[in-house]
Motif scaffolding. Structure first.
Motif, mmCIF file in Angstrom:
data_model
loop_
_atom_site.group_PDB
_atom_site.id
_atom_site.type_symbol
_atom_site.label_atom_id
_atom_site.label_comp_id
_atom_site.label_asym_id
_atom_site.label_seq_id
_atom_site.Cartn_x
_atom_site.Cartn_y
_atom_site.Cartn_z
ATOM 1 N N SER A 11 -50.748 63.573 54.766
ATOM 2 C CA SER A 11 -49.563 63.064 54.791
ATOM 3 C C SER A 11 -48.622 64.226 54.924
ATOM 4 N N HIS B 233 -45.162 55.680 61.837
ATOM 5 C CA HIS B 233 -44.202 56.613 60.646
ATOM 6 C C HIS B 233 -43.561 55.662 60.098
ATOM 7 N N ALA C 198 -51.214 66.877 50.777
ATOM 8 C CA ALA C 198 -50.108 66.388 51.711
ATOM 9 C C ALA C 198 -49.159 67.460 51.426
ATOM 10 N N TRP D 240 -45.417 57.075 47.582
ATOM 11 C CA TRP D 240 -45.990 57.061 49.147
ATOM 12 C C TRP D 240 -46.996 58.205 49.250
ATOM 13 N N TYR D 241 -46.825 59.407 48.769
ATOM 14 C CA TYR D 241 -47.696 60.287 49.077
ATOM 15 C C TYR D 241 -49.279 60.084 48.514
ATOM 16 N N GLY E 274 -43.899 64.563 54.674
ATOM 17 C CA GLY E 274 -42.742 63.839 54.441
ATOM 18 C C GLY E 274 -41.603 64.706 54.706
ATOM 19 N N LEU F 196 -52.498 61.156 60.898
ATOM 20 C CA LEU F 196 -51.455 61.941 59.830
ATOM 21 C C LEU F 196 -50.368 60.604 59.653
ATOM 22 N N ARG F 197 -50.372 60.579 58.346
ATOM 23 C CA ARG F 197 -49.329 59.524 57.669
ATOM 24 C C ARG F 197 -47.869 60.395 57.793
ATOM 25 N N ILE F 198 -46.679 59.846 58.247
ATOM 26 C CA ILE F 198 -45.550 60.475 58.248
ATOM 27 C C ILE F 198 -44.473 59.504 57.727
ATOM 28 N N TYR F 199 -43.402 60.323 56.776
ATOM 29 C CA TYR F 199 -42.254 59.654 56.182
ATOM 30 C C TYR F 199 -41.049 60.170 56.427
#
Length: 326
Positions: free
Chosen positions: A222, A285, A198, A309-310, A224, A253-256
């Motif tokens: 991920s 996202h 991440a 979150w990560y 951020g 892909l996880r996005i924050y």
């Protein structure tokens, strides 16, 4: 012997004496105790009767409460604390570069790899910024409480190249992708798989985290941007996250995104959020608008949110991680 004139004889003195002696002996004999007298039983007086008081009934006590045995404390991962190490690595693009790395409790003792989080600093920061904010202490607390799994946290220095390049080959992107990540995965028990990586950053580091992850979405789980400063006027569409976040196929892909409502760099990152939200189809996202400004106090406050979150997709069970061959 004297004979009275009427023919009776008067007793002589001898006769009278004998008579008296006989009488005396008879009386004395009756007064002498027998040779073997019966034993005499001593007299023991009886005690005076004592009045017996009726005992007062004792109150009925409740049955004793069972004392619970001391609860067994939840075992911590181990007795060896985590630690922060400082080092450097060779970069073909930028020369020798500094970094810090947080190693979790009992690092390396179970023979498994660790998920790895790369956190980048802003343009006025060194590799010390996230350390100064306390990311390692927050991570340690959460790991020992089993809120998230043991993980590596890599804090690289951006140096001159992070502040004087915009992306693409030969930029800070190349330092991270070609130099730092291979070095970390060869030197430490880092999980060398996209699902175990991440990347995130604050301010200018948020720009770089999104620039890198949006260009290589299949190499990270991920990404951020924390108060991401999307202000690079020299960034062209092929590297600028405001464009690549919409044009690239970001896959899973996880996005924050998060930022303070009073942050002066809010406009561009909020616009990216709106563009992703209204895209067809929408680009998944997480958008978090908090109170706060563009300052260290804001990022420090939200470190627990970032780590939670990560870490969300990473298992707590260490047996699920690959073997480390270091």
């Amino acid at each position: 012997m004297n004979i009275l004139g009427n023919g009776r004889m008067l007793p002589s003195r001898l006769t009278i004496g004998l008579f008296l002696l006989i009488v005396c002996l008879t009386a004395c004999a009756s007064a002498v105790p027998p040779a073997n007298p019966a034993p005499t039983v001593p007299y023991t007086p009886k005690p005076s009767p004592t009045s017996t008081a009726t005992p007062t009934a004792l109150p009925t006590l409740p049955p004793p409460t069972a004392v619970p045995s001391p609860s067994t404390p939840t075992p911590t991962p181990c007795a060896v604390p985590g630690r922060m190490e400082i080092g450097s690595y060779p970069s073909v693009t930028a020369g020798q570069m500094n970094y810090r790395i947080y190693l979790p409790p009992c690092y390396g003792l179970d023979g498994r790899t660790y998920p790895t989080l790369y956190l980048l600093g802003g343009n006025n920061h060194t590799d010390a910024i996230w350390d100064d904010l306390g990311v390692d202490e927050v991570a340690e607390t959460g790991i020992l409480a089993k809120q998230w799994p043991p993980l590596l946290i890599v804090l690289p220095d951006g140096g001159w190249i992070a502040n004087n390049s915009s992306g693409g080959p030969g930029s800070y992107e190349s330092v991270i992708m070609n130099d730092l990540i291979p070095y970390i995965e060869q030197t430490y028990c880092a999980w060398g798989d996209p699902s175990g990586r991440a990347i995130g950053g604050l301010s200018r580091g948020g720009y770089w985290a999104l620039e890198i992850a949006f260009r290589f979405p299949d190499l990270f789980a991920s990404a951020g941007g924390h108060s991401a400063a999307l202000l690079d006027q020299y960034a062209w569409p092929a590297v600028n996250p405001q464009y690549t976040g919409l044009s690239q196929n970001l896959g899973d892909l996880r996005i924050y995104f998060d930022i303070g409502a009073d942050d002066y760099v809010i406009n561009n990152i909020r616009q990216l959020h709106l563009d992703m939200e209204t895209a067809v189809p929408p680009i998944p996202h997480t958008w978090v608008l908090n109170e706060g400004r563009h300052e260290e106090a804001y990022w420090q406050t939200h470190i627990p949110d970032y780590l939670a979150w990560y870490s969300e997709p990473w298992p707590l069970d260490r047996t699920k991680y690959p073997t480390c061959f270091q």
